[in-house]
Design an enzyme around this catalytic site. Structure first.
Site, PDB file in Angstrom:
ATOM      1  N   LYS A   1     -19.682 -31.789  -8.914  1.00 27.17           N
ATOM      2  CA  LYS A   1     -19.542 -32.154  -7.608  1.00 27.17           C
ATOM      3  C   LYS A   1     -18.151 -31.687  -7.460  1.00 27.17           C
ATOM      4  O   LYS A   1     -17.983 -31.034  -6.449  1.00 27.17           O
ATOM      5  CB  LYS A   1     -19.490 -33.797  -6.933  1.00 27.17           C
ATOM      6  CG  LYS A   1     -21.129 -34.202  -6.803  1.00 27.17           C
ATOM      7  CD  LYS A   1     -22.092 -33.447  -6.550  1.00 27.17           C
ATOM      8  CE  LYS A   1     -23.546 -34.418  -6.298  1.00 27.17           C
ATOM      9  NZ  LYS A   1     -24.396 -33.577  -5.681  1.00 27.17           N
TER      10      LYS A   1
ATOM     11  N   TYR B   1     -20.645 -35.955 -13.045  1.00 24.38           N
ATOM     12  CA  TYR B   1     -21.321 -36.052 -12.325  1.00 24.38           C
ATOM     13  C   TYR B   1     -20.611 -36.303 -10.593  1.00 24.38           C
ATOM     14  O   TYR B   1     -19.953 -34.815 -10.698  1.00 24.38           O
ATOM     15  CB  TYR B   1     -21.428 -37.480 -10.916  1.00 24.38           C
ATOM     16  CG  TYR B   1     -21.910 -37.528 -10.113  1.00 24.38           C
ATOM     17  CD1 TYR B   1     -23.360 -36.638  -9.640  1.00 24.38           C
ATOM     18  CD2 TYR B   1     -20.905 -37.834  -8.988  1.00 24.38           C
ATOM     19  CE1 TYR B   1     -23.778 -37.196  -8.271  1.00 24.38           C
ATOM     20  CE2 TYR B   1     -21.688 -38.171  -7.505  1.00 24.38           C
ATOM     21  CZ  TYR B   1     -23.037 -37.706  -7.409  1.00 24.38           C
ATOM     22  OH  TYR B   1     -23.619 -37.839  -6.074  1.00 24.38           O
TER      23      TYR B   1
ATOM     24  N   SER C   1     -19.974 -35.288  -2.830  1.00 27.63           N
ATOM     25  CA  SER C   1     -19.311 -36.224  -3.674  1.00 27.63           C
ATOM     26  C   SER C   1     -18.278 -36.449  -3.090  1.00 27.63           C
ATOM     27  O   SER C   1     -17.608 -35.678  -3.229  1.00 27.63           O
ATOM     28  CB  SER C   1     -20.491 -36.406  -4.212  1.00 27.63           C
ATOM     29  OG  SER C   1     -20.151 -38.355  -4.855  1.00 27.63           O
TER      30      SER C   1
END
Length: 303
Positions: A159, A155, A142
């Site tokens: 990632k 997150y 991401s």
């Protein structure tokens, strides 16, 4: 782009980007193992793929545990005879600013994204090495892992870690003919709807309205289907020489992320004391300090 002799696993493929990846691979002829934690979503995905003439089966299980990774690979081999492609897409969000994020919020995201990628890739690589014919690993990263994103400690960390593993695995698996790449998509999905300024665009897309050109080009955001072609490309023989890369895709934009590099360097005989660094910092490094977070065109930001 003929994948008719390939068998692929796509984790988290009951909906959203994962479903688009699974459908895209099947459209090019690959047999697909669909994975989701929700039985109805997984079954619906399989039904859509088979109704379109593709081959698919489902494994309903949460990604993270080694047992799920084993079940995915076993199902691919039992159902279709082999495994050629592993796409690690499964993910969840638990967005909160640092001081409000709980241990459970952090652990849940790390377990699905980071540990889930690790366990699934490890199991796939064991099968690839046993087959002795190479293979394709496609891990979903991401922009948040490349640049950071407000409220996404867990997150962003996961990632970024995925891309770090991709670079390491690309080195470790090159001699076995196994390519390993990361795809960093930007698409209008339920997950991007949590970003406040994107939420209206996601809702508009649901109503059938096209995304504005500035989003499709400058932000590189589009539909899940816009981000799916790169997965079939990386799964194909045409991408046999590409490994260790982080590829951005979304809307009308395809781009390649750079690897971290030293941007500015200074030397001093005898090393650097804190005082030496303070004296030299602005002169040597001040103009080279980099920004954090994604930078968006003003016209798409809320007013």
């Amino acid at each position: 782009m003929d994948l008719s002799n390939k068998v692929a696993i796509v984790t988290g493929s009951g909906r959203g980007l994962g479903l688009a990846y699974a459908q895209e691979l099947a459209r090019h002829g690959a047999a697909v193992v669909v994975n989701d934690v929700d039985r109805d979503s997984a079954d619906a995905a399989v039904a859509e793929i088979t109704a379109a003439g593709g081959r698919a089966t489902a494994v309903v299980a949460p990604v993270g545990p080694a047992a799920t990774a084993q079940a995915l690979v076993d199902t691919a081999v039992e159902s279709f005879g082999r495994l050629d492609v592993m796409v690690t897409n499964a993910g969840i969000l638990r967005d909160k600013v640092l001081w409000k994020m709980t241990d459970a919020d952090f652990d849940a995201v790390i377990d699905v994204h980071l540990r889930g990628t690790f366990t699934c890739v490890r199991e796939a690589v064991l099968r690839f090495r046993e087959q002795g014919e190479g293979g394709r690993i496609i891990c979903v990263g991401s922009p948040a892992g490349q640049r950071g994103n407000f409220g996404q400690t867990n997150y962003s960390a996961a990632k970024a870690g995925i891309v770090g593993m991709v670079r390491t695995w690309a080195m470790e698996l090159q001699r076995a003919g196994i390519t390993v790449n990361a795809v960093c998509p930007v698409a209008a999905t339920a997950m991007t709807e949590t970003i406040p300024f994107l939420a209206p665009h996601v809702e508009a897309m649901r109503r059938g309205e096209p995304l504005p050109p500035v989003l499709r080009r400058e932000v590189g955001m589009g539909t899940p289907e816009d981000a799916a072609g790169v997965v079939s490309f990386l799964a194909s023989d045409a991408a046999s020489g590409i490994t260790g890369q982080a590829i951005s895709i979304g809307g009308d934009r395809l781009a390649l992320w750079s690897h971290p590099q030293l941007t500015t360097t200074a030397f001093q005989d005898g090393g650097w004391s804190a005082e030496d660094i303070a004296a030299a910092w602005e002169r040597t490094f001040g103009d080279a300090v980099e920004s954090v977070g994604e930078e968006f065109p003003e016209e798409v930001l809320p007013r």
